[in-house]
Design a protein around this motif. Structure first.
Motif, PDB file in Angstrom:
ATOM      1  N   VAL A 169       0.846  -1.198   0.000  1.00 53.71           N
ATOM      2  CA  VAL A 169       0.000   0.000   0.000  1.00 53.71           C
ATOM      3  C   VAL A 169       0.882   1.249   0.000  1.00 53.71           C
ATOM      4  N   HIS A 170       1.901   1.258   0.842  1.00 56.40           N
ATOM      5  CA  HIS A 170       2.808   2.407   0.914  1.00 56.40           C
ATOM      6  C   HIS A 170       3.462   2.647  -0.452  1.00 56.40           C
ATOM      7  N   ALA A 171       3.992   1.594  -1.055  1.00 56.12           N
ATOM      8  CA  ALA A 171       4.665   1.727  -2.350  1.00 56.12           C
ATOM      9  C   ALA A 171       3.702   2.207  -3.430  1.00 56.12           C
ATOM     10  N   MET A 172       2.496   1.663  -3.437  1.00 49.14           N
ATOM     11  CA  MET A 172       1.517   2.057  -4.455  1.00 49.14           C
ATOM     12  C   MET A 172       1.102   3.521  -4.291  1.00 49.14           C
ATOM     13  N   VAL A 173       0.919   3.967  -3.075  1.00 49.09           N
ATOM     14  CA  VAL A 173       0.538   5.363  -2.846  1.00 49.09           C
ATOM     15  C   VAL A 173       1.693   6.283  -3.254  1.00 49.09           C
ATOM     16  N   TYR A 174       2.914   5.887  -2.956  1.00 49.76           N
ATOM     17  CA  TYR A 174       4.075   6.706  -3.338  1.00 49.76           C
ATOM     18  C   TYR A 174       4.217   6.750  -4.859  1.00 49.76           C
ATOM     19  N   LEU A 175       4.038   5.616  -5.519  1.00 46.93           N
ATOM     20  CA  LEU A 175       4.078   5.594  -6.985  1.00 46.93           C
ATOM     21  C   LEU A 175       2.992   6.493  -7.575  1.00 46.93           C
ATOM     22  N   HIS A 176       1.805   6.418  -6.995  1.00 47.46           N
ATOM     23  CA  HIS A 176       0.694   7.246  -7.460  1.00 47.46           C
ATOM     24  C   HIS A 176       1.031   8.727  -7.281  1.00 47.46           C
ATOM     25  N   HIS A 177       1.578   9.063  -6.140  1.00 38.68           N
ATOM     26  CA  HIS A 177       1.912  10.442  -5.824  1.00 38.68           C
ATOM     27  C   HIS A 177       3.004  10.990  -6.743  1.00 38.68           C
ATOM     28  N   LYS A 178       4.048  10.210  -6.970  1.00 41.03           N
ATOM     29  CA  LYS A 178       5.169  10.669  -7.786  1.00 41.03           C
ATOM     30  C   LYS A 178       4.852  10.633  -9.281  1.00 41.03           C
ATOM     31  N   ALA A 179       3.977   9.735  -9.694  1.00 41.89           N
ATOM     32  CA  ALA A 179       3.556   9.614 -11.100  1.00 41.89           C
ATOM     33  C   ALA A 179       4.745   9.478 -12.054  1.00 41.89           C
ATOM     34  N   GLU A 180       5.708   8.651 -11.659  1.00 38.37           N
ATOM     35  CA  GLU A 180       6.860   8.367 -12.516  1.00 38.37           C
ATOM     36  C   GLU A 180       7.396   6.980 -12.177  1.00 38.37           C
ATOM     37  N   THR A 181       8.308   6.500 -13.002  1.00 38.13           N
ATOM     38  CA  THR A 181       8.923   5.196 -12.752  1.00 38.13           C
ATOM     39  C   THR A 181       9.940   5.341 -11.630  1.00 38.13           C
ATOM     40  N   LEU A 182       9.817   4.480 -10.620  1.00 34.14           N
ATOM     41  CA  LEU A 182      10.720   4.532  -9.471  1.00 34.14           C
ATOM     42  C   LEU A 182      11.389   3.175  -9.277  1.00 34.14           C
ATOM     43  N   SER A 183      12.654   3.195  -8.955  1.00 30.81           N
ATOM     44  CA  SER A 183      13.405   1.958  -8.719  1.00 30.81           C
ATOM     45  C   SER A 183      13.034   1.358  -7.370  1.00 30.81           C
ATOM     46  N   SER A 184      13.398   0.113  -7.200  1.00 31.36           N
ATOM     47  CA  SER A 184      13.148  -0.543  -5.909  1.00 31.36           C
ATOM     48  C   SER A 184      13.947   0.142  -4.802  1.00 31.36           C
ATOM     49  N   GLU A 185      15.098   0.706  -5.137  1.00 36.13           N
ATOM     50  CA  GLU A 185      15.905   1.418  -4.139  1.00 36.13           C
ATOM     51  C   GLU A 185      15.195   2.688  -3.657  1.00 36.13           C
ATOM     52  N   VAL A 186      14.606   3.424  -4.590  1.00 40.13           N
ATOM     53  CA  VAL A 186      13.882   4.646  -4.232  1.00 40.13           C
ATOM     54  C   VAL A 186      12.642   4.301  -3.407  1.00 40.13           C
TER      55      VAL A 186
ATOM     56  N   ILE B 224      11.032  -4.964  -1.415  1.00 39.87           N
ATOM     57  CA  ILE B 224      10.205  -4.222  -2.367  1.00 39.87           C
ATOM     58  C   ILE B 224      10.015  -5.050  -3.632  1.00 39.87           C
ATOM     59  N   ARG B 225      11.105  -5.593  -4.175  1.00 38.89           N
ATOM     60  CA  ARG B 225      11.010  -6.378  -5.411  1.00 38.89           C
ATOM     61  C   ARG B 225      10.121  -7.599  -5.224  1.00 38.89           C
ATOM     62  N   ARG B 226      10.216  -8.253  -4.073  1.00 39.80           N
ATOM     63  CA  ARG B 226       9.393  -9.441  -3.813  1.00 39.80           C
ATOM     64  C   ARG B 226       7.910  -9.079  -3.765  1.00 39.80           C
ATOM     65  N   VAL B 227       7.578  -8.018  -3.064  1.00 38.50           N
ATOM     66  CA  VAL B 227       6.182  -7.587  -2.948  1.00 38.50           C
ATOM     67  C   VAL B 227       5.668  -7.066  -4.292  1.00 38.50           C
ATOM     68  N   MET B 228       6.470  -6.248  -4.948  1.00 41.57           N
ATOM     69  CA  MET B 228       6.032  -5.634  -6.205  1.00 41.57           C
ATOM     70  C   MET B 228       5.875  -6.662  -7.320  1.00 41.57           C
ATOM     71  N   SER B 229       6.630  -7.741  -7.257  1.00 40.93           N
ATOM     72  CA  SER B 229       6.479  -8.778  -8.289  1.00 40.93           C
ATOM     73  C   SER B 229       5.081  -9.391  -8.233  1.00 40.93           C
TER      74      SER B 229
ATOM     75  N   ALA C  39      -0.374  -9.433 -10.842  1.00 37.94           N
ATOM     76  CA  ALA C  39      -1.810  -9.148 -10.783  1.00 37.94           C
ATOM     77  C   ALA C  39      -2.204  -7.994 -11.713  1.00 37.94           C
ATOM     78  N   GLY C  40      -1.239  -7.386 -12.387  1.00 39.07           N
ATOM     79  CA  GLY C  40      -1.533  -6.297 -13.310  1.00 39.07           C
ATOM     80  C   GLY C  40      -1.754  -4.955 -12.652  1.00 39.07           C
ATOM     81  N   LEU C  41      -1.300  -4.796 -11.419  1.00 41.15           N
ATOM     82  CA  LEU C  41      -1.529  -3.551 -10.694  1.00 41.15           C
ATOM     83  C   LEU C  41      -0.428  -2.527 -10.906  1.00 41.15           C
ATOM     84  N   VAL C  42       0.781  -2.969 -11.260  1.00 40.60           N
ATOM     85  CA  VAL C  42       1.885  -2.069 -11.570  1.00 40.60           C
ATOM     86  C   VAL C  42       2.549  -2.534 -12.855  1.00 40.60           C
ATOM     87  N   GLU C  43       3.307  -1.636 -13.427  1.00 37.09           N
ATOM     88  CA  GLU C  43       4.089  -1.963 -14.610  1.00 37.09           C
ATOM     89  C   GLU C  43       5.559  -1.858 -14.253  1.00 37.09           C
TER      90      GLU C  43
END
Length: 140
Positions: free
Chosen positions: A9-26, A38-43, A48-52
């Motif tokens: 949820v935290h990562a998705m909200v941050y991605l939504h807020h930044k509206a750009e491609t962000l690395s797992s480190e960021v 991050i990589r394990r969760v985001m995979s 599920a088609g929720l992130v690219e």
């Protein structure tokens, strides 16, 4: 429930807020965890088609289309979150007492209902809703 849901949820909200491609480190720096987690969760969210994802050492990472409507319920489903669960049951199905023999089944059914109701509730909350709430409180 484990903390992968919170990370997602935290990562998705941050991605939504930044509206750009962000690395797992960021993302890891903002979530306060490590990039491997991050990589394990985001995979799972990608599956599920929720992130690219975008390949690349300098410009690779994860993105989330701001116009896309993703709910916390969809995130929990992608991660197979169980909000209430137990690995231990009281009683014994083989005992003649109805309380002892029936309690495990009752608790399993109860937890199933709790999980279903949690997911239904979370289906009504979008990533955008969380971002709005965070920034609304910031200005009060």
């Amino acid at each position: 429930m484990n903390s992968d849901f919170i990370v997602a949820v935290h990562a998705m909200v941050y991605l939504h807020h930044k509206a750009e491609t962000l690395s797992s480190e960021v993302l890891a720096a903002n979530v306060c965890t490590n990039p491997a987690r991050i990589r394990r969760v985001m995979s799972k969210l990608k599956k599920a088609g929720l992130v690219e994802t975008k390949e690349g050492r300098l410009d690779g990472g994860y993105s989330y289309e701001k116009t896309k409507r993703v709910t916390l319920g969809e995130i929990s489903e992608a991660l197979d979150v169980r909000f209430a669960e137990t690995n231990w049951h009281s009683g014994n199905e083989d005992l003649p007492c109805q309380v002892a023999s029936g309690m495990a089944g009752y608790i399993d059914s109860l937890y199933g209902t709790i999980n279903e109701q949690c997911r239904e509730y979370l289906d009504g909350i979008t990533v955008a809703d969380v971002e709005k709430e965070l920034f609304r409180k910031d200005h009060e």
